[in-house]
Design an enzyme around this catalytic site. Structure first.
Site, PDB file in Angstrom:
ATOM      1  N   ASP A 195      -0.805  23.511  68.310  1.00 27.26           N
ATOM      2  CA  ASP A 195      -0.042  22.434  68.976  1.00 27.26           C
ATOM      3  C   ASP A 195      -0.490  20.999  68.688  1.00 27.26           C
ATOM      4  OD1 ASP A 195       0.395  24.846  70.215  1.00 27.26           O
ATOM      5  OD2 ASP A 195      -0.144  24.177  72.215  1.00 27.26           O
ATOM      6  N   GLU A 232       5.052  27.025  78.369  1.00 28.40           N
ATOM      7  CA  GLU A 232       3.899  26.291  77.835  1.00 28.40           C
ATOM      8  C   GLU A 232       4.330  24.894  77.399  1.00 28.40           C
ATOM      9  OE1 GLU A 232       1.198  29.769  75.781  1.00 28.40           O
ATOM     10  OE2 GLU A 232       2.820  29.009  74.540  1.00 28.40           O
TER      11      GLU A 232
HETATM   12  C1  FRU Z   1       0.819  26.906  72.913  1.00 33.80           C
HETATM   13  C2  FRU Z   1      -0.548  27.243  73.471  1.00 33.80           C
HETATM   14  C3  FRU Z   1      -0.825  26.414  74.707  1.00 33.80           C
HETATM   15  C4  FRU Z   1      -2.321  26.411  74.752  1.00 33.80           C
HETATM   16  C5  FRU Z   1      -2.686  26.366  73.297  1.00 33.80           C
HETATM   17  C6  FRU Z   1      -3.949  27.085  72.963  1.00 33.80           C
HETATM   18  O1  FRU Z   1       0.965  27.182  71.563  1.00 33.80           O
HETATM   19  O2  FRU Z   1      -0.603  28.631  73.769  1.00 33.80           O
HETATM   20  O3  FRU Z   1      -0.223  26.888  75.872  1.00 33.80           O
HETATM   21  O4  FRU Z   1      -2.841  25.310  75.459  1.00 33.80           O
HETATM   22  O5  FRU Z   1      -1.611  26.934  72.586  1.00 33.80           O
HETATM   23  O6  FRU Z   1      -4.336  26.857  71.649  1.00 33.80           O
END
Ligand code: FRU
Length: 478
Positions: free
Chosen positions: A22, A195
């Site tokens: 992300d 998320e």
């Molecule tokens: C989304 C996610 C988020 C989390 C991160 C962990 O892709 O699962 O929810 O904070 O990646 O790397």
């Protein structure tokens, strides 16, 4: 240099090496755009998360900086956001403006929210000594804080993913947070865990009304399989989000396979710019690139407008992108009878170009573009089913059964012709339809010796192309 590597994007952000997911902490401060990202510096697989860091003056060319946040006693550093604390509400900055990052500390299944600050334009970071600032209330998936300053109530607002809904918190100083409300139980797409929420105002171009847009990722159950991003439009008073849509309605920010965990930049004065992680949790860990893994999408400007009587987000590649056009080549208008096909101008580099095509709406037809015979990508408009689709055939390396797929979006009928823009960059193709009311983002991993055949084919019915052009783009690494 790394810019010669197979599949390495030349106009998209990638880490020099190792795993990325992300985008985090997107913020504009003192002439620089900051891009932090979920990063595992020791491997090309997801693992203990850090925040990697890069800056840019134009959102196009990025300069890599050292890792900004390392895992610690409270856990890994998961996704989050960053803001300019303009009035030094936090007291971290001796009365001057400074950057505060808000992120999730993830320790096994325990997820809590923490903050860190930087007094030197993001170059070094200090974690707040009273972290976490929000304890876990007994919710397993409790993460990805996105924070902004809410003018009317003169408070910081945080939107946070909490299971299959979001929660809102408010704060005067980024340190003390008070629970305000939640939204989402039973709303929109519920097939996956929610998320990476975002929340920002946009003014509807037609009605002039100010609305609040709430994008949210779901980790599974998106229309093209796996992870994807939906959004809600509504109102927000500083504490409560009220959606302006039926409960079961679902709107997608992107209809492709590889657009996830999008985030908008904080503190950009005159426009709303987002970018997303260009992969899918179904196969992100296996995409055959080396020595890095994953890229971000092209930054896109978001606006709000009406499409067939419905309020919708409009997404366009940022204007800065046109500065990369070296040469634009136009083709004369043409007409194809059923089963006929024609070559569109071939760019010098088969894997770095932009194409614009305008197709007459006409009767029932199926027109296909870019139909590579082998390991190909087909983009099509099917007027019978009234969809636009992107079909990915096999990749050169068979790394996931989920790679081969067809994604599609409903065609809106309000245009007299279909305008398609495609941006291709070595291992991805981003598609924008019309004024940008539909976008489809996909990885594309063809064979090395595979020349792009920019072809147009009338699969069924007749196809009339009013305009087509191909632009050669220059690499930002030069
Ligand atoms: C989304 C996610 C988020 C989390 C991160 C962990 O892709 O699962 O929810 O904070 O990646 O790397």
């Amino acid at each position: 240099g790394y810019y010669q590597e197979r599949y390495r994007p030349h106009i998209h952000f990638t880490p020099e090496q190792m795993w990325m997911n992300d985008p985090n902490g997107l913020v504009y401060f003192e002439g620089e755009y900051h891009l932090f990202y979920q990063y595992h510096p020791d491997s090309k697989q997801w693992g203990p998360m850090h925040w990697g860091h890069a800056v840019s003056k134009d959102l196009i060319a990025w300069e890599h900086l050292p890792v900004a946040l390392y895992p610690d006693d409270l856990g890994m550093i998961f996704s989050g956001s960053a803001v300019v604390d303009q009035k030094d509400t936090s007291g971290f900055f001796d009365g001057k403006p400074g950057l505060v990052a808000v992120y999730t500390h993830a320790d096994g299944d325990l997820q809590r929210q923490s903050i860190a600050y930087s007094k030197d334009r993001g170059r070094t970071w200090v974690k707040y000594d009273e972290n976490p600032v929000i304890q876990n209330p007994g919710i397993k998936d409790f993460r990805d804080p996105k924070v902004f300053w809410h003018e009317k109530t003169e408070k910081w607002v945080m939107v946070l993913a909490a299971g299959r809904k979001v929660q809102f918190y408010t704060s005067p100083d980024l340190k003390q947070w008070t629970y305000a409300s939640e939204f989402g139980e039973g709303w929109g797409e519920q097939k996956g865990v929610w998320e990476c929420p975002d929340l920002f105002p946009l003014t509807n171009e037609i009605s002039g009304e100010k609305k609040w847009v709430l994008p949210i990722g779901i980790d599974a159950g998106a229309p093209s399989g796996g992870s994807g991003t939906q959004y809600f439009i509504g109102s927000f008073d500083g504490k409560h989000f009220v959606p302006h849509q039926p409960k079961e309605a679902v709107r997608w920010l992107d209809y492709g396979k590889d657009f996830y965990a999008s985030q908008s930049f904080s503190d950009v004065p005159d426009r709303r710019v987002i970018l997303a992680w260009m992969s899918n949790w179904q196969y992100a860990n296996d995409v055959p690139t080396d020595p890095w893994r994953s890229a971000m999408t092209i930054p896109r400007e978001l606006t709000l407008s009406m499409v067939e009587g419905q309020e919708r987000l409009i997404q366009k590649p940022i204007a800065e992108l046109t500065s990369l056009i070296e040469k634009r080549m136009e083709k004369e208008p043409f007409f194809l009878n059923e089963k006929q096909s024609i070559e569109i101008i071939q760019p010098a580099s088969p894997f770095l170009w932009e194409m614009d095509v305008e197709i007459e709406k006409g009767g029932v037809f199926e027109g296909r573009l870019f139909a590579n015979e082998e390991a190909g990508l087909r983009v099509g408009i099917d007027r019978e089913r009234n969809v636009i689709y992107v079909q990915r055939d096999r990749a050169e390396i068979d790394f996931s059964k989920e790679y081969v797929c067809t994604c599609q979006a409903p065609l809106s009928g309000h245009h007299s012709s279909f305008h398609l823009k495609l941006v291709c960059d070595h291992s991805s193709v981003e598609l924008f339809l019309g004024d940008g009311e539909i976008s489809m983002t996909n990885l594309y991993l063809p064979a090395a010796d595979h020349e792009a055949q920019l072809k147009m084919e009338a699969v069924r019915g007749t196809v009339e192309v009013k305009q087509s052009s191909v632009s050669e783009l220059t690499s930002v690494w030069r």
